[in-house]
Scaffold this motif. Structure first.
Motif, PDB file in Angstrom:
ATOM      1  N   ARG A  91      57.512  84.789 -22.302  1.00  0.00           N
ATOM      2  CA  ARG A  91      58.295  84.811 -21.056  1.00  0.00           C
ATOM      3  C   ARG A  91      57.432  84.555 -19.835  1.00  0.00           C
ATOM      4  O   ARG A  91      57.910  83.994 -18.848  1.00  0.00           O
ATOM      5  CB  ARG A  91      59.018  86.145 -20.923  1.00  0.00           C
ATOM      6  N   MET A  92      56.151  84.945 -19.891  1.00  0.00           N
ATOM      7  CA  MET A  92      55.262  84.700 -18.754  1.00  0.00           C
ATOM      8  C   MET A  92      55.014  83.202 -18.568  1.00  0.00           C
ATOM      9  O   MET A  92      54.775  82.751 -17.452  1.00  0.00           O
ATOM     10  CB  MET A  92      53.934  85.436 -18.949  1.00  0.00           C
ATOM     11  N   ASP A  93      55.072  82.450 -19.661  1.00  0.00           N
ATOM     12  CA  ASP A  93      54.819  81.012 -19.569  1.00  0.00           C
ATOM     13  C   ASP A  93      55.958  80.247 -20.230  1.00  0.00           C
ATOM     14  O   ASP A  93      55.748  79.344 -21.032  1.00  0.00           O
ATOM     15  CB  ASP A  93      53.486  80.684 -20.236  1.00  0.00           C
ATOM     16  N   LEU A  94      57.174  80.616 -19.863  1.00  0.00           N
ATOM     17  CA  LEU A  94      58.364  80.042 -20.476  1.00  0.00           C
ATOM     18  C   LEU A  94      58.463  78.534 -20.259  1.00  0.00           C
ATOM     19  O   LEU A  94      58.906  77.805 -21.149  1.00  0.00           O
ATOM     20  CB  LEU A  94      59.618  80.749 -19.954  1.00  0.00           C
ATOM     21  N   ALA A  95      58.034  78.055 -19.102  1.00  0.00           N
ATOM     22  CA  ALA A  95      58.113  76.614 -18.832  1.00  0.00           C
ATOM     23  C   ALA A  95      57.278  75.829 -19.844  1.00  0.00           C
ATOM     24  O   ALA A  95      57.710  74.789 -20.349  1.00  0.00           O
ATOM     25  CB  ALA A  95      57.650  76.319 -17.411  1.00  0.00           C
ATOM     26  N   ALA A  96      56.100  76.318 -20.160  1.00  0.00           N
ATOM     27  CA  ALA A  96      55.239  75.631 -21.133  1.00  0.00           C
ATOM     28  C   ALA A  96      55.851  75.674 -22.529  1.00  0.00           C
ATOM     29  O   ALA A  96      55.785  74.701 -23.277  1.00  0.00           O
ATOM     30  CB  ALA A  96      53.852  76.253 -21.143  1.00  0.00           C
TER      31      ALA A  96
END
Length: 144
Positions: A91-96
């Motif tokens: 969730r902290m790097d959902l875009a990736a």
């Protein structure tokens, strides 16, 4: 000096071996399969963990990003620290993560070259010079 004692056979497989047996039970011997069944009976959370890991692998293989949110909720609801931490990281790097689902690119080839160069570098410690590095890394000139 006396020789080192022989290592006794392990009655319990390593954590890594147990993980593979949990995810891919067909790889195990009949004894290992029996032990996994016993462990799954003793620890009812193990089959749930297996289902989560296999379903995540399936979601990634199919690139089914629409199923990811449901999987994240299910994994978080287990309350297991490893899954909760994994969900938090995603969730902290959902875009990736979403880009990994939708884009065809991979950094695998780059990582392969980095690994190869590090291997060459480690082989040269203590005896290397720039000339040796040049001979090992740079391609040979094309004789024309």
């Amino acid at each position: 000096m006396a020789p080192a004692p022989k290592r006794a056979e392990r009655s319990v497989p390593s954590t890594r071996a147990l993980t593979w047996l949990l995810i891919l039970p067909e790889r195990g011997t009949p004894e290992q399969t029996s032990m996994m069944e016993t462990l799954c009976t003793a620890l009812p959370i193990l089959p749930q963990c297996r289902e989560l890991v296999v379903s995540f692998k399936d979601i990634m293989a199919r690139r089914a990003s629409k199923e990811l949110e449901g999987w994240l909720e299910k994994a978080k609801d287990t309350g297991l620290p490893s899954f909760v931490s994994f969900v938090r990281g995603i969730r902290m790097d959902l875009a990736a993560v979403e880009a990994a689902f939708s884009l065809p690119w991979s950094n695998g080839p780059v990582e392969g070259h980095v690994n190869r160069l590090k291997f060459i570098k480690r082989q040269g410690y203590g005896r290397a010079s720039f000339e040796l590095l040049r001979r090992r890394v740079l391609p040979l000139p094309n004789p024309t």
